[in-house]
Scaffold this active site. Structure first.
Site, PDB file in Angstrom:
ATOM      1  N   SER A  80       0.833  -1.211   0.000  1.00 23.43           N
ATOM      2  CA  SER A  80       0.000   0.000   0.000  1.00 23.43           C
ATOM      3  C   SER A  80       0.865   1.258   0.000  1.00 23.43           C
ATOM      4  O   SER A  80       0.424   2.314  -0.441  1.00 23.43           O
ATOM      5  CB  SER A  80      -0.908   0.014   1.227  1.00 23.43           C
ATOM      6  N   GLU A 118     -23.684  13.030  10.658  1.00 23.17           N
ATOM      7  CA  GLU A 118     -23.074  13.107  11.991  1.00 23.17           C
ATOM      8  C   GLU A 118     -21.658  12.549  12.021  1.00 23.17           C
ATOM      9  O   GLU A 118     -20.811  13.027  12.776  1.00 23.17           O
ATOM     10  CB  GLU A 118     -23.954  12.376  13.014  1.00 23.17           C
ATOM     11  N   HIS A 153     -31.746  15.367  24.031  1.00 21.67           N
ATOM     12  CA  HIS A 153     -32.860  14.428  23.858  1.00 21.67           C
ATOM     13  C   HIS A 153     -32.519  13.031  24.380  1.00 21.67           C
ATOM     14  O   HIS A 153     -32.748  12.024  23.711  1.00 21.67           O
ATOM     15  CB  HIS A 153     -33.293  14.373  22.389  1.00 21.67           C
TER      16      HIS A 153
HETATM   17  C1  LIG Z   1     -13.284   0.969   8.468  1.00 25.20           C
HETATM   18  C2  LIG Z   1     -12.286  -0.088   8.130  1.00 25.20           C
HETATM   19  N1  LIG Z   1     -12.682  -1.227   7.572  1.00 25.20           N
HETATM   20  C3  LIG Z   1     -11.790  -2.177   7.265  1.00 25.20           C
HETATM   21  C4  LIG Z   1     -10.462  -2.010   7.516  1.00 25.20           C
HETATM   22  C5  LIG Z   1      -9.439  -3.113   7.192  1.00 25.20           C
HETATM   23  N2  LIG Z   1      -8.607  -2.706   6.038  1.00 25.20           N
HETATM   24  C6  LIG Z   1      -7.407  -2.141   6.191  1.00 25.20           C
HETATM   25  S1  LIG Z   1      -6.695  -1.725   4.746  1.00 25.20           S
HETATM   26  C7  LIG Z   1      -8.012  -2.313   3.864  1.00 25.20           C
HETATM   27  C8  LIG Z   1      -8.019  -2.224   2.368  1.00 25.20           C
HETATM   28  C9  LIG Z   1      -7.844  -0.807   1.952  1.00 25.20           C
HETATM   29  O1  LIG Z   1      -7.843  -0.699   0.574  1.00 25.20           O
HETATM   30  P1  LIG Z   1      -7.500   0.688  -0.093  1.00 25.20           P
HETATM   31  O2  LIG Z   1      -8.254   1.785   0.552  1.00 25.20           O
HETATM   32  O3  LIG Z   1      -7.694   0.533  -1.555  1.00 25.20           O
HETATM   33  O4  LIG Z   1      -5.985   0.922   0.260  1.00 25.20           O
HETATM   34  P2  LIG Z   1      -4.696   0.267  -0.398  1.00 25.20           P
HETATM   35  O5  LIG Z   1      -4.061  -0.519   0.689  1.00 25.20           O
HETATM   36  O6  LIG Z   1      -5.132  -0.613  -1.541  1.00 25.20           O
HETATM   37  O7  LIG Z   1      -3.892   1.393  -0.839  1.00 25.20           O
HETATM   38  C10 LIG Z   1      -8.967  -2.843   4.717  1.00 25.20           C
HETATM   39  C11 LIG Z   1     -10.235  -3.489   4.298  1.00 25.20           C
HETATM   40  C12 LIG Z   1     -10.088  -0.795   8.107  1.00 25.20           C
HETATM   41  N3  LIG Z   1      -8.811  -0.523   8.432  1.00 25.20           N
HETATM   42  N4  LIG Z   1     -11.011   0.156   8.373  1.00 25.20           N
END
Ligand SMILES: Cc1ncc(C[n+]2csc(CCOP(=O)(O)OP(=O)(O)O)c2C)c(N)n1
Ligand SMILES: *[C@@H]1O[C@H](CO)[C@@H](O)[C@H](O)[C@H]1NC(C)=O
Ligand SMILES: *[C@@H]1O[C@H](CO)[C@@H](O)[C@H](O)[C@H]1NC(C)=O
Length: 626
Positions: free
Chosen positions: A41, A370, A420
């Site tokens: 990533s 929110e 509320h």
């Molecule tokens: C709200 C949330 N859901 C799930 C995850 C688990 N998670 C971490 S990285 C990832 C994939 C992210 O993909 P992307 O945004 O395309 O980033 P990339 O690593 O491909 O650059 C997931 C599902 C998380 N960190 N946060």
């Protein structure tokens, strides 16, 4: 000059490319050293990071949280190693420390937290960075009226989060032309492809539909990136989205653009060869320094706000704590210019409109979003630029629990007001009743939870919250209740008030908000029958004044009744039980709402759900008989 900015010379282009490869190498090495993390990533974003940190952003490298600096939010927080790599290249982190990534004594955590001076808000729960970036950009444009700009890096996978689209709508509505969102469209998520894969035109169309200026670029082309960032800076009245087509794991042979590599370090036995290959593409070892910021953000102070006039209520006045809270915010607004209020289209229910009337320029209408509202508040409060109060129905804050939780991790200084609460709102019915909010906020580390029971204590809660570090929650109620304190009464966090007591009290009753008034009514009734009851107003539920509760309980035969307009789970009764858990001679009888409430009159609901004066009287008599 602008020409220089748009078109970096050939040397600079090469240095930026080389820098991107250095960031890759750091990310690969650091994640190998920790045997965990997300190098793939990081690699898709290496050129974006290189250009941002060494060409586009203006900041003081030795002073990462300087108020004049451009802001950077890594919304895809799992790419933390590339952020740390950039700050290592800037000189703020030693290269050897990068290899302590994710180790217990090192602040280079798996995902960024504000333990690090260059991190304003914790990220890692995806979809939240852009909302915080909006808060910083709003603050820069409208409160600081300063030159600093805000950059947010997002993943394509995380862009499925609804909160991203709440933020996109907010940014264009408020013409945040000092905000740039970069979408790192590397096609892949964690367990498979992201839904739009490499269809960058769809991202572009969606962003334009949300009112953004957009550029589609090859995210590995540093010249294209430089140009897009420069054009973004010229754009007036619109935020800019840069849709960068990238490849995950860019630069790592056999891993680039391949599935099943998310969150995995490269195999240790291949690491040296991979690093050597990337190194072989580096042509320079020139260092670039970031451009200095424009120093034009105002000097401010948000500390030590004094209540310059006593509260303007008399004992016996009838007013809701909701209205008292709106009036208190308006009063507070005159004591410090940096007090701001955010509301989500409930300002004439929460009474935050009273603040808005006094200071429309310091009120942010966040509309019915929110989650974004909480993230915006986190951004507004970052670097101590504002004292932010968020207000809406307490029930609707629960949908922002993840944002609130991340605010806790950020050790953020935001104040949340939840109106509320409980069944006592009456006719609107259960969807509008907060019955879980105390549990939620009590679970946030270092969150101060105020539950004022009259107008005077509400005003003090607002002032104390403004002066308290960390998150604060103020729970306020809809029914009119009598003022029970004098204007001279002093309030402290963690200090309960014993508001009714005698030498022969038989039992201690603890209530808050409407149930404190029910407890007082019950005590009046019981005293006519010769039963003396001690009544305590805890004022803050966290921290809870355990000493006062324990000493009162001991003085009343160890008998305690708690009564609350909240579910039992995580509420006042359980907080009291925890406080007396080491006291074998204290017994706590809990009265709390259970089940699913319904519409009705407040008094009918208090009675139907077991928290009215009648139930307190019964509980007292039952306890004393047994
Ligand atoms: C709200 C949330 N859901 C799930 C995850 C688990 N998670 C971490 S990285 C990832 C994939 C992210 O993909 P992307 O945004 O395309 O980033 P990339 O690593 O491909 O650059 C997931 C599902 C998380 N960190 N946060
Ligand atoms: C809020 O304001 C709107 C528009 O003036 C009005 O229709 C509505 O009744 C108000 N709501 C409350 C709770 O006062
Ligand atoms: C935060 O909470 C921890 C754990 O309860 C406590 O030790 C610490 O003193 C608190 N910090 C502040 C600033 O309140």
């Amino acid at each position: 000059t602008m020409a220089d900015d748009t078109k970096p010379d050939a040397d600079t282009v090469q240095v930026l490319r080389d820098m991107a490869n250095r960031l890759r190498i750091h990310s690969i090495r650091a994640t190998c050293a920790s045997s965990s993390g997300h190098p793939t990533s990081c690699c898709s974003a290496a050129e974006i990071m290189s250009v941002l940190f060494f060409h586009t952003m203006r900041y003081k490298p030795t002073d990462p949280d300087h108020p004049d600096n451009d802001r950077f939010i890594l919304s895809k927080g799992h790419a933390a190693p590339v952020l740390y790599a950039a700050w290592a290249e800037v000189g703020d982190i030693s290269e050897s420390d990068l290899l302590n990534l994710r180790k217990i004594h090192c602040d280079l955590e798996g995902h960024p937290t504000p333990r690090l001076s260059f991190v304003d808000v914790a990220t890692g729960s995806l979809g939240q960075g852009l909302g915080a970036a909006c808060g910083m950009a709003y603050t820069g444009k409208y409160f600081d009226k300063a030159s600093y700009r805000v950059f947010c890096l997002m993943g394509d996978g995380e862009s499925s989060e609804g909160s991203v689209w709440e933020a996109l709508a907010f940014a264009s509505h408020y013409n945040l032309d000092n905000l740039v969102a970069v979408f790192d469209v590397n096609r892949l998520g964690q367990s498979g492809v992201a839904p739009l894969e490499h269809c960058t035109d769809i991202y572009q169309n969606r962003c334009e539909a949300f009112g953004w200026n957009t550029y589609l670029v090859d995210g590995h082309d540093v010249e294209a990136l430089c140009q897009a960032f420069c054009q973004a800076a010229q754009m007036k009245n619109k935020p800019t989205a840069i849709i960068a087509k990238t490849f995950k794991s860019r630069g790592i042979p056999n891993v680039e653009d391949a599935d099943s590599w998310h969150g995995k370090p490269v195999p240790k036995e291949r690491a040296d060869a991979i690093v050597e290959l990337i190194e072989s593409q580096i042509q320079t070892n020139k260092n670039l320094m970031p451009k200095p910021p424009v120093e034009d953000s105002p000097q401010i102070s948000i500390r030590n706000i004094k209540m310059t006039r006593l509260p303007d209520y008399k004992v016996g006045d009838k007013i809701t704590t909701q209205k008292a809270c709106g009036l208190a915010l308006a009063k507070l607004s005159h004591e410090n210019k940096r007090v701001i209020v955010l509301d989500g289209d409930t300002k004439n229910s929460t009474f935050s409109e009273i603040f808005k009337k006094e200071h429309p320029e310091r009120f942010i209408e966040c509309f019915i979003a929110e989650q974004n509202m909480v993230s915006v508040a986190l951004g507004c409060a970052a670097r101590g630029r504002t004292i932010a109060f968020v207000s809406t129905f307490a029930a609707f804050l629960t949908r922002a629990f993840d944002q609130i939780r991340m605010g806790g991790i950020s050790q953020a200084n935001i104040n949340l007001i939840g109106s509320h609460c409980g069944v006592s709102i009456g006719e609107d019915g259960p969807s509008q009743m907060a019955l879980e909010d105390l549990a939620m906020f009590r679970s946030i580390p270092n969150c101060t939870v105020f539950y004022p029971s009259d107008a005077i204590s509400t005003e003090h809660a607002v002032y104390l919250a403004a002066n308290t570090k960390g998150m604060c929650f103020i729970r306020i109620s809809r029914p009119e209740t009598e003022v029970i304190y004098t204007p001279q009464e002093n309030f402290e966090i963690g200090q309960a008030k014993v508001i009714r007591h005698s030498d022969n009290d038989k039992i201690t009753v603890i209530g808050a908000g409407v149930t404190l008034h029910e407890a007082l009514a019950a005590a009046d009734h019981l005293s006519q029958q010769g039963i003396a009851v001690r009544v305590i107003d805890p004022f803050t539920i966290k921290p809870l004044d355990a000493a006062t509760i324990i000493s009162s309980a001991k003085a009343t035969g160890g008998q305690v009744i708690t009564v609350e307009d909240h579910y039992q789970e995580g509420g006042i009764g359980e907080a009291v039980c925890a406080a007396v858990s080491r006291e074998p001679d204290i017994l706590v009888h809990q009265l709390a709402v259970s089940g699913v409430p319904r519409s009705g009159k407040p008094s009918e609901l208090l009675d139907m759900f077991g928290i009215s004066a009648r139930h307190i009287i019964e509980a007292v008599k039952y306890t004393l008989k047994n």
